[in-house]
Scaffold this active site. Sequence first.
Site, mmCIF file in Angstrom:
data_model
loop_
_atom_site.group_PDB
_atom_site.id
_atom_site.type_symbol
_atom_site.label_atom_id
_atom_site.label_comp_id
_atom_site.label_asym_id
_atom_site.label_seq_id
_atom_site.Cartn_x
_atom_site.Cartn_y
_atom_site.Cartn_z
ATOM 1 N N LYS A 1 44.833 39.968 54.981
ATOM 2 C CA LYS A 1 45.914 39.213 54.832
ATOM 3 C C LYS A 1 46.076 37.972 56.068
ATOM 4 C CE LYS A 1 46.609 42.021 51.595
ATOM 5 N NZ LYS A 1 47.227 43.416 51.935
ATOM 6 N N ASP B 1 51.421 50.199 60.537
ATOM 7 C CA ASP B 1 50.717 49.339 59.562
ATOM 8 C C ASP B 1 51.519 47.931 59.987
ATOM 9 O OD1 ASP B 1 49.766 47.495 57.850
ATOM 10 O OD2 ASP B 1 49.810 49.072 56.101
ATOM 11 N N TYR C 1 53.338 50.342 51.099
ATOM 12 C CA TYR C 1 52.202 49.593 50.241
ATOM 13 C C TYR C 1 51.614 50.567 49.307
ATOM 14 C CZ TYR C 1 47.935 47.446 49.305
ATOM 15 O OH TYR C 1 46.865 46.704 48.372
ATOM 16 N N ARG D 1 25.343 49.572 60.429
ATOM 17 C CA ARG D 1 26.357 50.284 59.851
ATOM 18 C C ARG D 1 26.970 50.826 61.160
ATOM 19 N NH1 ARG D 1 25.287 55.331 58.928
ATOM 20 N NH2 ARG D 1 23.431 54.793 57.821
HETATM 21 C C1 LIG Z 1 47.070 44.756 51.526
HETATM 22 C C2 LIG Z 1 47.465 45.816 52.152
HETATM 23 C C3 LIG Z 1 47.088 46.902 52.519
HETATM 24 C C4 LIG Z 1 45.619 47.219 52.019
HETATM 25 O O1 LIG Z 1 44.356 46.459 52.594
HETATM 26 P P1 LIG Z 1 43.168 46.211 51.732
HETATM 27 O O2 LIG Z 1 42.424 45.189 52.572
HETATM 28 O O3 LIG Z 1 43.292 45.459 50.550
HETATM 29 O O4 LIG Z 1 42.440 47.293 51.530
HETATM 30 C C5 LIG Z 1 47.619 47.969 53.497
HETATM 31 N N1 LIG Z 1 48.846 47.806 53.809
HETATM 32 C C6 LIG Z 1 49.279 46.577 53.635
HETATM 33 C C7 LIG Z 1 50.733 46.187 54.159
HETATM 34 C C8 LIG Z 1 49.042 45.513 52.790
HETATM 35 O O5 LIG Z 1 49.567 44.700 52.532
#
Ligand SMILES: *Cc1c(COP(=O)(O)O)cnc(C)c1O
Length: 401
Positions: free
Chosen positions: A217, A192, A118, A60
Amino acid sequence: MKQNKWSKGFASLCVEHINLEKKILPHAEAIYATSAFTFESPQHAMELFNDRDKGYIYSRWSNPTVEMAEQKLALLETYKTDISARAQLFSSGMAAISAVILSVVKEGEKMLTQHQLYGTTDELMQSLLPEFGIETINADLHNLKAVESLLQSDKKIKLIYIESPSNPLMEVFDISALCNMALTYKVKVAVDNTFSTSYLQQPLKLGADFSVYSTTKFLNGHGNNLGGVVIGKDKKFIKEKVWRYVKLLGSNSNAFDAWLLLQGLKTLSLRMDRHCVNAKLVAEFLQQHRAIAHINYTGFKTHPQYNIIKKQMRLPGSMLSFELKGGLSAGKKLMKKVKVCKLVTSLGTTDTLIQHPASMTHVNVSVERRIAMGLTDGFVRMSVGIEDAEDIINDLKYALE
Ligand SMILES: *Cc1c(COP(=O)(O)O)cnc(C)c1O
């Protein structure tokens, strides 16, 4: 294992750890699937507890496979810069996003962000963070004068949170201009960068303090795991502050997911190049199609922030969204007819993913609210994959007939 094997009972042999004598030099990264690590001596344990960077104690806290992914992500993020950054991997993008916000913004303080984000990030800011006394101001981040007067008048603002390009409207913000302003007012900036990856855009190079990702992603790219990462210039802050959310709230990644991410990263540049080429062809096809009213794509000169895109992005990426003239029924029909494009509410995978918020992700949101979010009845989001572009276009051509 030098001792005589008969000196132990059968059950003891069952639990014995086998240490191989041959030197192990694996070509691919190893999956260190272990909850904890052995101390060689009390002295060794003491050293580790005094500085976790000297070794491993408990998965962890940190794990070698996880750390390999972290170090690779930090290197990619700072490619061709003299910035030295530290990355902290998380169980998901949301775990990374919440950790970076909570590390910077405390009870009674505020953060500033754009109007459209998001969905889950927006929900975090609107519904969970207020319970911790953290307030979010949504403002027009295109209007730099308005941002400056907010920063000037409200000293409680500690973080500017930017999502660029934004999900799913593909809005783009001037990261370096906002970072310069934040520096003047001693406010931190987190970006982000999920849609672009470090290959297409480098927020730290543009002046941000933190780059955050859903590695689920494009970075992992194959749609087979979840993960998130916070990469920061202030290594001490990542090590001491951001890491606490992993250690104390347990939002750690694990050896298997980190390993999948490491494999995905090997082809990141190849995949992104192909994603971008395909997206351009798909966007051009959609733009001239009579069923399409409007298309949001960062590769078009008609994009309202095209000058900023040229300045801060290497290539326009492979996310796009569009508006069907036929509204709700046209959206449903398209979803029913596509075959190559998969109906999946994720993005950044090798295959093309498509979704229609009005009939899918946002069916439980009131029509007024959905429209206010920019998600009109005929609004469709696409993550263009790395298939043969012709197959994606033919799929859309048939489905739009
Ligand atoms: C999918 C996504 C998230 C969240 O990510 P998870 O891995 O699903 O928790 C945050 N920001 C953007 C732009 C995303 O496409």
